[in-house]
Design an enzyme around this catalytic site. Structure first.
Site, PDB file in Angstrom:
ATOM      1  N   HIS A  68       0.823  -1.223   0.000  1.00 52.99           N
ATOM      2  CA  HIS A  68       0.000   0.000   0.000  1.00 52.99           C
ATOM      3  C   HIS A  68       0.855   1.270   0.000  1.00 52.99           C
ATOM      4  CE1 HIS A  68      -4.194  -1.571   0.582  1.00 52.99           C
ATOM      5  NE2 HIS A  68      -3.496  -2.655   0.859  1.00 52.99           N
ATOM      6  N   THR A  69       2.105   1.138  -0.431  1.00 52.81           N
ATOM      7  CA  THR A  69       2.967   2.326  -0.494  1.00 52.81           C
ATOM      8  C   THR A  69       2.704   3.132  -1.764  1.00 52.81           C
ATOM      9  OG1 THR A  69       4.662   0.929  -1.478  1.00 52.81           O
ATOM     10  CG2 THR A  69       4.857   1.370   0.879  1.00 52.81           C
ATOM     11  N   ASP A  70       2.136   2.486  -2.802  1.00 51.57           N
ATOM     12  CA  ASP A  70       2.073   3.154  -4.119  1.00 51.57           C
ATOM     13  C   ASP A  70       1.285   4.461  -4.083  1.00 51.57           C
ATOM     14  OD1 ASP A  70      -0.281   1.695  -3.734  1.00 51.57           O
ATOM     15  OD2 ASP A  70      -0.296   0.792  -5.735  1.00 51.57           O
TER      16      ASP A  70
ATOM     17  N   GLY B 176      -5.984 -14.516 -12.476  1.00 57.21           N
ATOM     18  CA  GLY B 176      -6.776 -14.180 -11.303  1.00 57.21           C
ATOM     19  C   GLY B 176      -6.180 -14.694 -10.008  1.00 57.21           C
ATOM     20  N   ALA B 177      -4.875 -14.983 -10.011  1.00 58.81           N
ATOM     21  CA  ALA B 177      -4.218 -15.547  -8.826  1.00 58.81           C
ATOM     22  C   ALA B 177      -3.319 -14.525  -8.154  1.00 58.81           C
ATOM     23  CB  ALA B 177      -3.411 -16.785  -9.220  1.00 58.81           C
ATOM     24  N   GLY B 178      -3.480 -13.241  -8.499  1.00 60.72           N
ATOM     25  CA  GLY B 178      -2.652 -12.215  -7.892  1.00 60.72           C
ATOM     26  C   GLY B 178      -1.263 -12.135  -8.492  1.00 60.72           C
TER      27      GLY B 178
ATOM     28  N   ASP C  87       2.201  -3.521 -11.270  1.00 56.87           N
ATOM     29  CA  ASP C  87       1.962  -4.660 -12.156  1.00 56.87           C
ATOM     30  C   ASP C  87       2.642  -4.471 -13.513  1.00 56.87           C
ATOM     31  OD1 ASP C  87       0.327  -5.153 -10.034  1.00 56.87           O
ATOM     32  OD2 ASP C  87      -1.549  -5.210 -11.171  1.00 56.87           O
TER      33      ASP C  87
ATOM     34  N   TYR D  85     -10.357  -1.211   1.091  1.00 51.41           N
ATOM     35  CA  TYR D  85      -9.306  -0.506   0.348  1.00 51.41           C
ATOM     36  C   TYR D  85      -9.548   0.992   0.410  1.00 51.41           C
ATOM     37  CZ  TYR D  85      -6.758  -4.036  -2.339  1.00 51.41           C
ATOM     38  OH  TYR D  85      -5.924  -5.034  -2.735  1.00 51.41           O
TER      39      TYR D  85
HETATM   40  P1  ADP Z   1      -4.505 -11.136 -12.225  1.00 52.00           P
HETATM   41  O1  ADP Z   1      -3.998  -9.958 -12.979  1.00 52.00           O
HETATM   42  O2  ADP Z   1      -4.077 -11.139 -10.812  1.00 52.00           O
HETATM   43  O3  ADP Z   1      -4.199 -12.444 -12.891  1.00 52.00           O
HETATM   44  P2  ADP Z   1      -6.985  -9.971 -12.979  1.00 52.00           P
HETATM   45  O4  ADP Z   1      -8.385 -10.199 -12.555  1.00 52.00           O
HETATM   46  O5  ADP Z   1      -6.438  -8.600 -12.899  1.00 52.00           O
HETATM   47  O6  ADP Z   1      -6.089 -11.007 -12.173  1.00 52.00           O
HETATM   48  O7  ADP Z   1      -6.818 -10.417 -14.505  1.00 52.00           O
HETATM   49  C1  ADP Z   1      -7.313 -11.674 -14.930  1.00 52.00           C
HETATM   50  C2  ADP Z   1      -7.961 -11.513 -16.293  1.00 52.00           C
HETATM   51  O8  ADP Z   1      -6.939 -11.379 -17.311  1.00 52.00           O
HETATM   52  C3  ADP Z   1      -8.756 -12.721 -16.723  1.00 52.00           C
HETATM   53  O9  ADP Z   1     -10.082 -12.665 -16.203  1.00 52.00           O
HETATM   54  C4  ADP Z   1      -8.731 -12.580 -18.223  1.00 52.00           C
HETATM   55  O10 ADP Z   1      -9.695 -11.643 -18.665  1.00 52.00           O
HETATM   56  C5  ADP Z   1      -7.360 -12.001 -18.490  1.00 52.00           C
HETATM   57  N1  ADP Z   1      -6.419 -13.087 -18.813  1.00 52.00           N
HETATM   58  C6  ADP Z   1      -5.476 -13.621 -18.028  1.00 52.00           C
HETATM   59  N2  ADP Z   1      -4.814 -14.617 -18.660  1.00 52.00           N
HETATM   60  C7  ADP Z   1      -5.367 -14.722 -19.880  1.00 52.00           C
HETATM   61  C8  ADP Z   1      -5.161 -15.559 -21.019  1.00 52.00           C
HETATM   62  N3  ADP Z   1      -4.233 -16.502 -21.037  1.00 52.00           N
HETATM   63  N4  ADP Z   1      -5.944 -15.361 -22.100  1.00 52.00           N
HETATM   64  C9  ADP Z   1      -6.899 -14.414 -22.096  1.00 52.00           C
HETATM   65  N5  ADP Z   1      -7.142 -13.609 -21.075  1.00 52.00           N
HETATM   66  C10 ADP Z   1      -6.398 -13.747 -19.983  1.00 52.00           C
HETATM   67 MG    MG Z   2      -4.525  -7.943 -12.588  1.00 48.46          MG
END
Ligand code: ADP
Ligand code: MG
Length: 380
Positions: A33-35, A123-125, A173, A222
């Protein structure tokens, strides 16, 4: 991956790609949370990422396909569509990049075929979204014979995510994916922003335990933390908490209510920990860096109050285990993932034991992922 991508592109589109780009995912190493407080943060470019292949078309169509997304989706170049919903929502990342290019004085691509392939969990961070943006941006620029400073590419990708996709992420990111380098961390001063790399001893290993938990009120929490930090800065008479040293904060303690003081103390000490981590790494001292990671977690737990019992349990287990330098929540907190910095001796069996202990306590298994550093975004 490259050969697989070329083969899949040929299978989907019946021809060879003209340009291939790849961008990695990232871990937040330290700098919690420094950003938005104008501080610094360190991120790890990991050895997993997203590959994008493109080839130009001259029929006014853009065709998109992702191994993850399934069928080919065709969109017109003229009157580009607004935000996509449902199964096509992954298109918002490359579409957001296309929309952002002219804002940075760059030409958007005309028609093309586009294929994305990934070995990065989504979606795993781990910021698959930024990896997709960076790989798309480099591919689009190269397809149009354009080049741009890396800082511009990073900022336009962030713009795509903030404005088009609508996710208010910080610069970490895209900055780590864009400026990453194997065996290095990316050090970002969020206020500039400015980007640098810090060598990381090759013996560093990373393990990520994703709990898939998310606090029901995470957006509101947040926003509350953001508000509390800004209120603390105002009471201290500065624009942002990055302008206050730990000593100055202690001297001004009487000016702040207890909650604002705790939040401010986390931020100013976390920024100092980022600096101390850079010093430790430059000295090759992974053990010292690990202690700073664990201290960061304890500060999240006690001062910033953005940890959870699940994350605390993982940190407790990991920091008690051999071959672990340190562990902390990674990302915004209120659920999500814990990252451990380990020696190469930390084993799969140990990781499994931690996951099993967690499952016994909380009734669900965390995903376990081993990572090391990898290359930053680049044409392939
Ligand atoms: P994170 O950035 O932590 O993985 P986000 O929710 O910010 O999580 O981003 C995930 C989204 O990025 C997915 O829901 C999808 O829309 C997109 N995405 C990730 N990997 C792929 C992939 N291989 N092909 C298409 N879209 C992707
Ligand atoms: Mg993301």
């Amino acid at each position: 991956m490259k050969a697989e991508l070329i083969a899949k592109f040929a299978a989907r589109f019946g021809r060879a790609p003209a340009v291939i780009a790849r961008a990695p995912g990232r871990l937040e190493f330290i700098g919690n949370h420094t950003d938005y407080n104008g501080g610094t943060v360190l991120g790890v470019p990991i050895d997993r990422g997203i590959w994008v292949a493109v080839a130009a078309r001259d029929d006014g169509r853009r065709r998109f396909c992702s191994e993850a997304g399934g069928a080919i989706k065709t969109l017109p170049v003229e009157n580009p569509p607004a935000k996509q919903r449902g199964a096509g929502s992954w298109l918002n990342y490359p579409l957001g990049v296309i929309a952002a290019l002219p804002e940075f004085g760059l030409r958007p691509p005309a028609g093309f075929d586009f294929l994305a392939l990934s070995d990065l969990p989504s979606g795993a961070g781990l910021s698959s979204s930024a990896a997709l943006e960076l790989a798309s941006a480099l591919a689009f620029l190269a397809l149009g014979g354009q080049d741009a400073p890396r800082a511009t590419v990073v900022q336009l990708c962030r713009r795509a995510e903030n404005h088009f996709v609508g996710v208010p992420c910080g610069i970490l990111d895209q900055g780590v994916s864009g400026f990453g380098q194997k065996d290095h961390l990316v050090h970002i001063d969020c206020r500039g922003p400015s980007f640098a790399t810090v060598p990381l001893p090759a013996a560093a290993r990373f393990w990520v335990f994703n709990t898939h938990t998310k606090h029901a009120l995470v957006d509101g929490l947040y926003a509350a933390r953001h508000r509390e930090c800004m209120a603390a800065a105002q009471l201290l008479g500065v624009a942002l908490l990055a302008d206050v040293s730990p000593a100055a904060l202690e001297a001004a303690r009487a000016k702040l209510p207890p909650v604002e003081f705790r939040r401010a103390r986390h931020i100013v000490e976390e920024i100092a920990r980022v600096d101390a981590t850079v010093t430790a790494l430059r000295a090759g001292d992974l053990a010292a860096a690990g202690r700073l990671l664990t201290a960061s977690h304890r500060s999240s737990q006690l001062l910033f109050e953005n940890s959870t019992p699940e994350l605390d349990f993982l940190v407790d287990q990991l920091t008690a285990a051999p071959h672990v330098h340190g562990a902390r929540l990674t990302g915004g907190g209120f659920g999500g993932a814990v990252m451990a910095l380990t020696t190469p001796e930390f084993s799969e069996a140990q990781a499994t034991a931690v996951a099993t202990a967690y499952a016994e306590k909380f009734g669900a298994r965390p995903d376990v992922l081993r990572a090391s550093t990898g290359d930053g975004a680049a044409l392939q």
